[in-house]
Scaffold this active site. Structure first.
Site, PDB file in Angstrom:
ATOM      1  N   CYS A   2       0.855  -1.178   0.000  1.00 42.64           N
ATOM      2  CA  CYS A   2       0.000   0.000   0.000  1.00 42.64           C
ATOM      3  C   CYS A   2       0.896   1.234   0.000  1.00 42.64           C
ATOM      4  CB  CYS A   2      -0.859   0.027   1.267  1.00 42.64           C
ATOM      5  SG  CYS A   2      -1.740  -1.514   1.541  1.00 42.64           S
ATOM      6  N   ARG A  27       1.489   1.455  -5.985  1.00 42.40           N
ATOM      7  CA  ARG A  27       1.601   0.518  -4.870  1.00 42.40           C
ATOM      8  C   ARG A  27       0.279  -0.194  -4.570  1.00 42.40           C
ATOM      9  NH1 ARG A  27       6.325   1.687  -2.082  1.00 42.40           N
ATOM     10  NH2 ARG A  27       5.606   0.622  -0.234  1.00 42.40           N
ATOM     11  N   TRP A  74      -3.561  -1.908  -1.322  1.00 41.88           N
ATOM     12  CA  TRP A  74      -3.469  -3.181  -2.032  1.00 41.88           C
ATOM     13  C   TRP A  74      -3.987  -4.206  -1.034  1.00 41.88           C
ATOM     14  CZ3 TRP A  74      -1.811  -4.957  -6.787  1.00 41.88           C
ATOM     15  CH2 TRP A  74      -1.654  -6.330  -6.883  1.00 41.88           C
ATOM     16  N   ASN A  98       1.032   0.010   5.889  1.00 42.02           N
ATOM     17  CA  ASN A  98       1.486  -0.780   4.752  1.00 42.02           C
ATOM     18  C   ASN A  98       2.242  -1.961   5.324  1.00 42.02           C
ATOM     19  OD1 ASN A  98       2.668  -1.716   2.366  1.00 42.02           O
ATOM     20  ND2 ASN A  98       4.405  -0.318   2.594  1.00 42.02           N
ATOM     21  N   GLY A  99       1.876  -3.175   4.941  1.00 41.96           N
ATOM     22  CA  GLY A  99       2.592  -4.353   5.440  1.00 41.96           C
ATOM     23  C   GLY A  99       1.631  -5.375   6.007  1.00 41.96           C
ATOM     24  N   GLU A 479      22.754 -20.257  -6.306  1.00 45.62           N
ATOM     25  CA  GLU A 479      22.438 -18.830  -6.450  1.00 45.62           C
ATOM     26  C   GLU A 479      23.511 -17.976  -5.760  1.00 45.62           C
ATOM     27  OE1 GLU A 479      20.761 -16.893  -8.097  1.00 45.62           O
ATOM     28  OE2 GLU A 479      20.321 -15.107  -6.938  1.00 45.62           O
ATOM     29  N   LYS A 483      25.658 -15.149  -7.661  1.00 51.49           N
ATOM     30  CA  LYS A 483      25.691 -13.743  -7.216  1.00 51.49           C
ATOM     31  C   LYS A 483      27.137 -13.281  -7.057  1.00 51.49           C
ATOM     32  CE  LYS A 483      22.601 -12.495  -7.863  1.00 51.49           C
ATOM     33  NZ  LYS A 483      21.367 -13.082  -8.274  1.00 51.49           N
ATOM     34  N   GLU A 486      28.975 -12.871 -10.492  1.00 51.72           N
ATOM     35  CA  GLU A 486      28.574 -11.809 -11.423  1.00 51.72           C
ATOM     36  C   GLU A 486      28.921 -10.407 -10.942  1.00 51.72           C
ATOM     37  OE1 GLU A 486      23.800 -12.331 -10.448  1.00 51.72           O
ATOM     38  OE2 GLU A 486      24.424 -11.805 -12.451  1.00 51.72           O
ATOM     39  N   HIS A 502      32.926 -36.366  -4.360  1.00 51.69           N
ATOM     40  CA  HIS A 502      33.014 -37.007  -5.676  1.00 51.69           C
ATOM     41  C   HIS A 502      33.848 -36.180  -6.654  1.00 51.69           C
ATOM     42  CE1 HIS A 502      30.272 -40.090  -4.381  1.00 51.69           C
ATOM     43  NE2 HIS A 502      29.468 -39.140  -3.900  1.00 51.69           N
ATOM     44  N   LYS A 602      20.501  -6.408 -18.006  1.00 52.96           N
ATOM     45  CA  LYS A 602      19.373  -6.747 -17.129  1.00 52.96           C
ATOM     46  C   LYS A 602      18.371  -7.652 -17.833  1.00 52.96           C
ATOM     47  CE  LYS A 602      17.147  -6.496 -13.296  1.00 52.96           C
ATOM     48  NZ  LYS A 602      17.710  -7.375 -12.249  1.00 52.96           N
TER      49      LYS A 602
HETATM   50  C1  F6R Z   1      21.387 -13.067 -12.058  1.00 54.82           C
HETATM   51  C2  F6R Z   1      20.440 -12.604 -13.057  1.00 54.82           C
HETATM   52  C3  F6R Z   1      20.222 -13.438 -14.259  1.00 54.82           C
HETATM   53  C4  F6R Z   1      18.726 -13.499 -14.577  1.00 54.82           C
HETATM   54  C5  F6R Z   1      18.499 -14.230 -15.915  1.00 54.82           C
HETATM   55  C6  F6R Z   1      17.020 -14.384 -16.235  1.00 54.82           C
HETATM   56  O1  F6R Z   1      21.506 -12.167 -11.007  1.00 54.82           O
HETATM   57  O2  F6R Z   1      19.867 -11.561 -12.915  1.00 54.82           O
HETATM   58  O3  F6R Z   1      20.756 -14.720 -14.103  1.00 54.82           O
HETATM   59  O4  F6R Z   1      18.082 -14.164 -13.548  1.00 54.82           O
HETATM   60  O5  F6R Z   1      19.124 -13.531 -16.949  1.00 54.82           O
HETATM   61  O6  F6R Z   1      16.411 -13.141 -16.382  1.00 54.82           O
HETATM   62  P1  F6R Z   1      14.856 -12.999 -16.276  1.00 54.82           P
HETATM   63  O7  F6R Z   1      14.459 -13.375 -14.891  1.00 54.82           O
HETATM   64  O8  F6R Z   1      14.573 -11.570 -16.595  1.00 54.82           O
HETATM   65  O9  F6R Z   1      14.254 -13.954 -17.276  1.00 54.82           O
END
Ligand code: F6R
Length: 607
Positions: A2, A27, A74, A98-99, A479, A483, A486, A502, A602
């Site tokens: 919200c 929101r 929301w 909100n929450g 993951e 992280k 990258e 192994h 992105k």
């Molecule tokens: C890692 C990262 C990428 C995305 C991947 C898929 O931090 O951001 O590995 O997860 O490129 O992207 P989407 O989710 O937009 O399909």
């Protein structure tokens, strides 16, 4: 989620509240409302539906006060009706919230016994009554707000207006954002800087656990321990507030800190908190009682799918196959009878994931998209969609989108479990209650930041780092390694803890930190054996665990990152936080471009 706004002004508040709410409609817009003080009394106007409805109500029955609060909703607890619209009020207090208030049922019962009458089905209304209760006991507005906030479990941002107190507005945040706008002889509270941007360019962001006591000319901030604290004032010229980092150095850090809010928003989208059951949108013909499912994504989105694979098999008894989109589409996969397919994507535009979705459609599978960007191509082309409500993710490394994906997939797991008869109503309500604890536990997990920052300094000197996890935490280890790679450019690999012996164990030496994701769950003892194997070979263990786990690894771990104890179901969400912070601070120590790491984009719209 919200939007909230509060004004201690020198001009009629209602039109200004509405102006701010227009900026907060992103929101939520299930209902809206405002309250102002007129001759010291609280007067409210509320309306279901979009803000335009509230504007019509205000045109017919204007409000004159110059002190007020406003809300755009929301809906989480209770339908989007006028009666459930904020502000919620007694004759002494009006609040906007909100929450999620996790312990609202217990508080409501307690207050009802004390004679309080409730007028809505929301969790939020207890806040108004609780503060009133403390005022009735003789406490000042400030004391009453502090006493009430201390008793609230969950994640929240609130603004409070007091009858008879024209020069007081109180805000509090825990898990949900809140900003203070500083004007000339005026003061404002808002969910974000955009809300207060029509009135001032000077904005102060409250930290986790802060309570802000405002008058027209002063701001007093009390931190989580109750001590008076200073918060930096940021200046936003023009439209700069629209995409801002607040108190954070990078968007990635800001987005990590938004997760109590973004997971809460996503979870409540799928939860009926009163009935403690999952309510899913129309599935567009997807049969949840299928024999099997495939879950497809890339990178982080793929790892969210891998967590869901464990959940769906263990909780819902559904046979699941997960794959990387770029592999899936070229391997001519065979599908079980009646299978459905799930596509996980933040952007909704990833070329490989989109191609995989089209492949499934051509092969007659129903498609379900877990997507963050509304109206993106994957969103539009899927038969049904489960939105993740993470909001815009600016940092290239995905953080809040990942936990929002997990939130939606956790809700899907419960829905599939019910559809397949794998869980009964009692188990569903237990799982729903557990899921609702996530935002608070994520907020708790964020408290490990200072310790993680120190450990990250050591990690930043490593050439290689291994991540280990078992069961549902194996994808979290993957993951974590992704992280780190990258954004810090340090070579990292995630392994299933049991797989270490192994092969990868050959990599262990005193220069190779090994990060282990190890809550004290049913598999802990097994992972402990793997940690012993690492320790015996001189490896440096960084163990992410809870207090029980910490007691067992105290003599072998070089570092322990303490994470709140939680139900195993939601542990992957909670344990995502330390691995994100570890990667973030390692990159900060290395001085890399955290928000825009080299070679990445992105949204990957090429094959
Ligand atoms: C890692 C990262 C990428 C995305 C991947 C898929 O931090 O951001 O590995 O997860 O490129 O992207 P989407 O989710 O937009 O399909």
């Amino acid at each position: 989620m919200c939007g909230i706004i509060g004004i201690l002004g020198n001009a009629p508040a209602a039109p200004r509240l509405v102006e701010a709410l227009k900026r907060l409609e992103y929101r939520g817009y299930d209902s809206a409302g405002v309250a102002t003080l007129e001759n010291g009394q609280i007067k409210r106007r509320r309306a279901a539906g979009k803000l335009a409805n509230l504007e019509r109500v205000l045109a017919e029955e204007p409000l004159a006060g110059i002190t007020g609060i406003g809300h755009t909703r929301w809906a989480t607890h209770g339908a989007p009706t006028t009666g459930n619209a904020h502000p919620h009020a007694t004759d002494k207090v009006a609040i906007v919230h909100n929450g999620i208030i996790e312990n609202f049922r217990a508080l409501r019962e307690e207050l009802a016994k004390g004679g309080h009458k409730f007028a809505s089905e929301t969790d939020s209304e207890v806040i108004a009554h609780l503060i009133t209760d403390y005022l009735d006991k003789g406490q000042s507005p400030e004391q009453a707000a502090i006493s009430a906030v201390r008793r609230l479990d969950g994640a929240f941002g609130i603004a409070v207006l007091f009858a008879g107190h024209e020069d007081v507005l109180i805000g509090a945040r825990k898990g949900s954002p809140l900003a203070v706008g500083i004007g000339d002889g005026e003061m404002f509270l808002g969910s974000d800087a955009i809300a207060v941007s029509p009135f001032t360019t000077r904005v102060m962001f409250l930290d986790e656990g802060d309570i802000a006591v405002l008058s027209r000319t002063s701001v007093k901030v009390l931190d989580a321990s109750g001590k008076q604290a200073e918060r930096k004032v940021h200046i936003f010229a023009g439209g700069a507030a629209a995409v801002e980092k607040g108190n954070h150095r990078h968007f990635m850090q800001k987005e990590i800190y938004e997760q109590p809010e973004t997971t809460g928003r996503t979870i409540t989208r799928y939860v009926n908190a009163f009935e403690e059951r999952i309510e899913m949108p129309d599935f567009g013909g997807v049969d949840l009682n299928a024999e099997s499912a495939v879950i497809i994504g890339c990178g982080t989105a793929h790892y969210a799918g891998r967590v869901a694979e464990y959940w769906l098999e263990q909780i819902a008894g559904l046979s699941v196959e997960t794959d990387i989109a770029s592999e899936f589409r070229y391997r001519k996969p065979a599908f079980g009878k009646n299978a459905f397919s799930v596509f996980v994507s933040q952007s909704g535009e990833t070329a490989d994931t989109l191609a995989a979705l089209r492949y499934c459609k051509e092969n007659g599978l129903k498609t379900l998209a877990v997507v963050n960007v509304p109206e993106s191509t994957i969103w539009r082309e899927a038969d049904a969609r489960l939105p993740t409500l993470a909001g815009p993710e600016i940092g290239v490394a995905s953080t809040k989108a990942f936990t929002a994906q997990l939130s939606a997939l956790a809700a899907l797991t419960i829905a599939v479990g019910r559809a397949r008869g794998a869980i009964d109503a009692k188990e569903e309500s237990r799982l729903v209650r557990t899921l609702m604890e996530t935002p608070r536990l994520i907020a708790d997990a964020l408290n490990a930041e200072p310790e993680i920052e120190k450990i990250a300094l050591e990690l930043s000197k490593a050439r290689d780092v291994l991540y280990l996890g078992r069961g549902v935490h194996y994808p979290i280890a993957l993951e974590g390694a992704l992280k780190l790679k990258e954004i810090s450019y340090i070579h990292a690999e995630g392994y299933a803890a049991g797989e270490l012996k192994h092969g990868p164990i050959a990599l262990i030496d005193e220069h190779t930190p090994v990060v282990v994701v190890a809550p004290h769950d049913a598999l802990f003892e097994k992972t402990l054996s793997n940690m012993q194997e690492v320790n015996a070979r001189g490896g440096k263990l960084v163990v992410i665990t809870d207090a029980r786990g910490a007691a067992e690894v105290a003599d072998i771990a070089q570092h322990i990152i303490l994470t709140p104890a939680c139900d195993p179901f939601i542990a992957p969400l909670v344990y995502s936080i330390p691995i994100q912070l570890l990667a973030y601070f390692t990159a900060v120590h290395k001085g890399t471009d955290v928000d825009q790491p080299r070679n990445l984009a992105k949204s990957v719209t090429v094959e």
